[in-house]
Structure formats: C-alpha cells, structure tokens
Scaffold this active site. Structure first.
Site, PDB file in Angstrom:
ATOM      1  N   PHE A 163     -11.471   4.685  -0.119  1.00  0.00           N
ATOM      2  CA  PHE A 163     -11.602   5.244  -1.462  1.00  0.00           C
ATOM      3  C   PHE A 163     -12.113   4.216  -2.465  1.00  0.00           C
ATOM      4  O   PHE A 163     -13.157   4.394  -3.108  1.00  0.00           O
ATOM      5  CB  PHE A 163     -10.244   5.816  -1.873  1.00  0.00           C
ATOM      6  CG  PHE A 163     -10.079   6.123  -3.336  1.00  0.00           C
ATOM      7  CD1 PHE A 163     -11.015   6.869  -4.028  1.00  0.00           C
ATOM      8  CD2 PHE A 163      -8.953   5.674  -4.017  1.00  0.00           C
ATOM      9  CE1 PHE A 163     -10.848   7.156  -5.377  1.00  0.00           C
ATOM     10  CE2 PHE A 163      -8.775   5.959  -5.356  1.00  0.00           C
ATOM     11  CZ  PHE A 163      -9.722   6.701  -6.046  1.00  0.00           C
ATOM     12  N   GLY A 176     -13.110   1.091  -1.785  1.00  0.00           N
ATOM     13  CA  GLY A 176     -14.224   0.331  -1.237  1.00  0.00           C
ATOM     14  C   GLY A 176     -15.574   0.973  -1.478  1.00  0.00           C
ATOM     15  O   GLY A 176     -16.553   0.284  -1.793  1.00  0.00           O
ATOM     16  N   ASP A 193     -11.711  -3.734  13.253  1.00  0.00           N
ATOM     17  CA  ASP A 193     -10.367  -3.951  12.720  1.00  0.00           C
ATOM     18  C   ASP A 193     -10.293  -5.359  12.143  1.00  0.00           C
ATOM     19  O   ASP A 193     -10.820  -6.312  12.736  1.00  0.00           O
ATOM     20  CB  ASP A 193      -9.339  -3.778  13.844  1.00  0.00           C
ATOM     21  CG  ASP A 193      -7.913  -3.735  13.320  1.00  0.00           C
ATOM     22  OD1 ASP A 193      -7.441  -4.762  12.784  1.00  0.00           O
ATOM     23  OD2 ASP A 193      -7.261  -2.683  13.461  1.00  0.00           O
ATOM     24  N   ALA A 198      -9.009  -4.198   2.798  1.00  0.00           N
ATOM     25  CA  ALA A 198      -8.416  -3.614   4.001  1.00  0.00           C
ATOM     26  C   ALA A 198      -6.901  -3.785   3.992  1.00  0.00           C
ATOM     27  O   ALA A 198      -6.393  -4.905   3.933  1.00  0.00           O
ATOM     28  CB  ALA A 198      -9.008  -4.264   5.245  1.00  0.00           C
ATOM     29  N   GLU A 256      -2.986  -1.294   4.895  1.00  0.00           N
ATOM     30  CA  GLU A 256      -2.212  -0.054   4.943  1.00  0.00           C
ATOM     31  C   GLU A 256      -1.559   0.126   3.582  1.00  0.00           C
ATOM     32  O   GLU A 256      -1.033  -0.837   3.006  1.00  0.00           O
ATOM     33  CB  GLU A 256      -1.136  -0.135   6.026  1.00  0.00           C
ATOM     34  CG  GLU A 256      -1.697  -0.249   7.438  1.00  0.00           C
ATOM     35  CD  GLU A 256      -2.229   1.073   7.979  1.00  0.00           C
ATOM     36  OE1 GLU A 256      -2.153   2.088   7.260  1.00  0.00           O
ATOM     37  OE2 GLU A 256      -2.714   1.078   9.122  1.00  0.00           O
ATOM     38  N   TYR A 293       5.915  -2.677   1.741  1.00  0.00           N
ATOM     39  CA  TYR A 293       4.541  -2.684   1.242  1.00  0.00           C
ATOM     40  C   TYR A 293       4.354  -3.763   0.180  1.00  0.00           C
ATOM     41  O   TYR A 293       3.400  -4.550   0.230  1.00  0.00           O
ATOM     42  CB  TYR A 293       4.178  -1.319   0.669  1.00  0.00           C
ATOM     43  CG  TYR A 293       2.841  -1.291  -0.033  1.00  0.00           C
ATOM     44  CD1 TYR A 293       1.658  -1.437   0.685  1.00  0.00           C
ATOM     45  CD2 TYR A 293       2.764  -1.134  -1.417  1.00  0.00           C
ATOM     46  CE1 TYR A 293       0.430  -1.428   0.046  1.00  0.00           C
ATOM     47  CE2 TYR A 293       1.546  -1.121  -2.060  1.00  0.00           C
ATOM     48  CZ  TYR A 293       0.371  -1.272  -1.325  1.00  0.00           C
ATOM     49  OH  TYR A 293      -0.847  -1.275  -1.970  1.00  0.00           O
ATOM     50  N   LYS A 336       1.810  -7.059   0.259  1.00  0.00           N
ATOM     51  CA  LYS A 336       0.770  -7.291  -0.743  1.00  0.00           C
ATOM     52  C   LYS A 336       0.946  -8.648  -1.413  1.00  0.00           C
ATOM     53  O   LYS A 336      -0.036  -9.340  -1.704  1.00  0.00           O
ATOM     54  CB  LYS A 336       0.774  -6.173  -1.787  1.00  0.00           C
ATOM     55  CG  LYS A 336       0.409  -4.799  -1.262  1.00  0.00           C
ATOM     56  CD  LYS A 336      -0.912  -4.786  -0.502  1.00  0.00           C
ATOM     57  CE  LYS A 336      -2.116  -4.994  -1.389  1.00  0.00           C
ATOM     58  NZ  LYS A 336      -3.398  -4.899  -0.621  1.00  0.00           N
ATOM     59  N   ASN A 384      -1.932   2.246 -10.602  1.00  0.00           N
ATOM     60  CA  ASN A 384      -2.174   3.500  -9.882  1.00  0.00           C
ATOM     61  C   ASN A 384      -3.627   3.927 -10.035  1.00  0.00           C
ATOM     62  O   ASN A 384      -4.027   4.405 -11.103  1.00  0.00           O
ATOM     63  CB  ASN A 384      -1.236   4.597 -10.394  1.00  0.00           C
ATOM     64  CG  ASN A 384       0.214   4.293 -10.076  1.00  0.00           C
ATOM     65  OD1 ASN A 384       0.820   3.400 -10.670  1.00  0.00           O
ATOM     66  ND2 ASN A 384       0.788   5.008  -9.131  1.00  0.00           N
ATOM     67  N   ARG A 389       4.264   5.189 -15.364  1.00  0.00           N
ATOM     68  CA  ARG A 389       3.273   4.442 -14.604  1.00  0.00           C
ATOM     69  C   ARG A 389       1.966   4.335 -15.390  1.00  0.00           C
ATOM     70  O   ARG A 389       1.729   5.063 -16.349  1.00  0.00           O
ATOM     71  CB  ARG A 389       2.983   5.125 -13.260  1.00  0.00           C
ATOM     72  CG  ARG A 389       4.163   5.202 -12.306  1.00  0.00           C
ATOM     73  CD  ARG A 389       4.575   3.859 -11.752  1.00  0.00           C
ATOM     74  NE  ARG A 389       5.569   4.022 -10.695  1.00  0.00           N
ATOM     75  CZ  ARG A 389       6.884   4.107 -10.911  1.00  0.00           C
ATOM     76  NH1 ARG A 389       7.353   4.054 -12.159  1.00  0.00           N
ATOM     77  NH2 ARG A 389       7.716   4.234  -9.905  1.00  0.00           N
TER      78      ARG A 389
END
Length: 366
Positions: free
Chosen positions: A12, A14, A55, A76, A78, A178, A182, A207, A246
């Site tokens: 999205f 990228g 990958d 890249a 998750e 997560y 990060k 967001n 947010r």
C-alpha cells in the site's frame, strides 16, 4: 538519476512512495515477497518501476536487487498489533531478522542512504498533562482497570489526564510485539548507518489511510477495517468506548515525507509523520459510514479491549516540518469521499469477524 530500492514496494505505502519518487526523476526498483494477507489480486504496480520478487530474509535476492542502488526505503514488515501478539515468530522474523539481513546486504553494496518506516506504536501511550497543566509521564494502563471498563489514563492521584500531541523525545513504552519489532527496526537502521557513515532517517508513521489499502486484511489500518465492514453492510466494530484518539495521515502525504527524507541532508534521527490532528475512533467510524452512504450503520461499541492497544496517541509534527519541510496537505474529513469511491469499486472480503474471533480464542480481547 538516482536508483532507489523500496523493500515492501508492492504494498500500500510502497506503491505510493514509488509513484512519488518516479515523479521526482528517480529510477525505482520494487522488492516484495507478495504475502497473500497483504496483497490483492491483481497487484497494480506503478508504470516505470522495476519489480524484483523476493523475501527480505533472502540474502541472495537482496544482493541482486541492490546492484546499482543509491538509496533504500525500507518498508517491508508484517503489520498488525493484534496479530503480533500470537504470531510472534512471524513478526520478529520478518521485521527484525529481515532488517538484519537487509543491513548486512547493504554493507556489502555501495548504498549511501536508507529511510526506514517506524511506527507511532513504539510510544505506547502518547503525551499527557494533569489538571494543573504539568506534563505527566503516563505509563500503560492496568489490566485490572481495563477489565472493569475504566479506559482512561490516570495520574498517580487517580485523576484522568489530558492527552496532548506526542513529540519524538517521548520515551518509548512498548505495548505489543509489533511495537517491539518496529523499535528494533528503527534502532538497528540508525545504529548501523552511523557506524558505516550512511545517511539514515526513521519515519514514525501514524495511522496511514488512502486508496490502495488491503481491504481484505483485517490487520490493516482501522479506517480500512471500518470501510470493509460498512461496504458489506455490517456495522463497524469499535473497541472500548470509542473515545480513544488517533492521528490519520493520507498516504500521499506519507509518500512525500519518504521522498523528502531520502533527498534531505537530515540524518541520524527519528521523525513523526502524521497529520498533526486528532480524531476519536467513534467519530471516524461514523464518518466512514456516512461517506459510504450508510449512516444507518451505527458503530458497534463493544466495551471490550484488545491486548496491545493504547488509549491516545497523536502526532506533534513540528520536527519533521523543520527538518524536511514536511507539511501534510490532505485532511481526513476532506478525503473520505474519494476514499469511499475507491472502496465501492473494489472487490474484497470482509474478514473483520474472523480477526475478532482469532483474538477472542486466544484471550486477547477482554
């Protein structure tokens, strides 16, 4: 012309970054593993961008993709707070091991610049002030309070605190796997770049929303989750009481920020990339229903909380403005009509119910 490699470049964010760089005269190479959860079918790639499938943990693939590259934008990863709490190895492997392999490959290539996507999630709770206006270092909320429906962040005296914009000097307070991954990505890139004399910047994204989000992925952004529910005739699901706040930033503004960071002399620091505005989640759910022509689909306020969620966090973006000239141009309330038109033209599956069931089965919703 400079050649830029974008890891996660078919995703999205990228794709929008690629379009922005192409418009600025860059040669763009996309590197992506095409994880099914993230990518629709077919994947629409920007005209003029070269694609390398691979990958980010595959050193041989990276060595080939990095040939002749001047700079790297590392997207890249998750993405998903809730999913990270039970697919721990998947998140740590892709995000942290993947970044480590990328950095080793960069060390062997002649790459001068790297910009990495970090996240507002590393802050945990945002900044707060008490009733007297004094800043308070608010910690994470207590499980016991959340279980009885006390959602607010409180000071030592038990009084609710007032949220305020969060700047980059706020200490990280990691509330999810997560967020942990990060922060590790961010620090690894900045430490590595300093040691090797590279230009590096981490962008802490708030967001992100806009056309091109993976509407079938229930772990994508909350606004896309709301849209996928409403478009299928279902009420959007809101956790807690919906008054958590947010910052929503348009993907085109985010793409501009990445291009600015890649081209700037700025290096060695992390910068917030948001809109500089805050919205309650309940209001956003209603705005999405209205934009999609279904104001009758009033949000389902669950009165329950998810492990890893925080109450309030929205951006102070003054540092990015000073360092990069970053100024967001697209407000959420002015962009939802266009977003809704895109959603209505897409084919997708609403997997929000599946996500909730997966979290509940593991005791991650209380």
């Amino acid at each position: 012309m400079p050649t830029t490699l974008i890891t996660g470049g078919a995703g999205f964010i990228g794709r929008h970054v690629a379009e922005e760089l192409l418009s600025r005269g860059h040669d763009v190479r996309l590197f992506d593993a095409f994880v099914p959860q993230v990518h629709g079918d077919p994947v629409r790639l920007p005209d003029g961008a070269q694609l390398v499938r691979g990958d980010v943990r595959d050193r041989d693939a990276l060595d080939g993709a990095l040939k002749g590259v001047d700079g790297v934008i590392h997207l890249a990863a998750e993405v998903g707070v809730g999913q990270s709490m039970y697919e721990v190895a998947r998140y740590v492997g892709a995000n942290d091991l993947g970044t480590a392999v990328l950095l080793e490959a960069i060390a062997a290539a002649d790459v001068g610049r790297i910009v990495v996507a970090s996240s507002m999630s590393i802050y945990g709770e945002g900044r707060y002030r008490d009733a007297q206006g004094a800043p308070v270092a608010a910690g994470l909320r207590r499980s016991a309070d959340l279980k009885r429906g006390d959602w607010e962040v409180r000071g030592p005296d038990g009084q609710p605190l007032t949220p305020e914009p969060t700047a980059e000097d706020k200490q990280p307070d990691l509330a999810s796997i997560y967020a942990l991954t990060k922060y590790a990505q961010e620090r690894a890139v900045l430490i590595f770049a300093d040691a090797y004399g590279m230009n590096a910047t981490a962008l802490r994204l708030f967001n992100v929303f806009g056309a091109g989000q993976a509407l079938s992925n229930p772990y994508t952004g909350v606004l896309a989750n709301f849209a996928s529910r409403v478009a299928k005739g279902e009420r959007p699901t809101v956790f807690e009481d919906g008054r958590q706040r947010r910052d929503f930033v348009h993907v085109r503004d985010v793409a501009t920020a990445f291009a600015q960071a890649l081209e700037a002399d700025e290096s060695g620091r992390a910068l917030n990339i948001g809109s500089g505005r805050s919205y309650s989640i309940l209001d956003v759910a209603r705005m999405v229903s209205e934009a999609l022509g279904r104001p009758d689909l009033e949000p389902e306020v669950t009165g329950r909380f998810r492990a890893g969620d925080i109450r309030n966090c929205f951006a102070d973006i003054s540092a990015a403005e000073a360092a990069l000239g970053f100024r967001p141009t697209r407000r959420l309330e002015d962009s939802l009509t266009e977003f809704a038109q895109w959603v209505e033209a897409e084919t997708f599956t609403d997997n929000g119910g599946r996500m909730r069931a997966e979290l509940e089965a593991r005791g991650l919703v209380s």
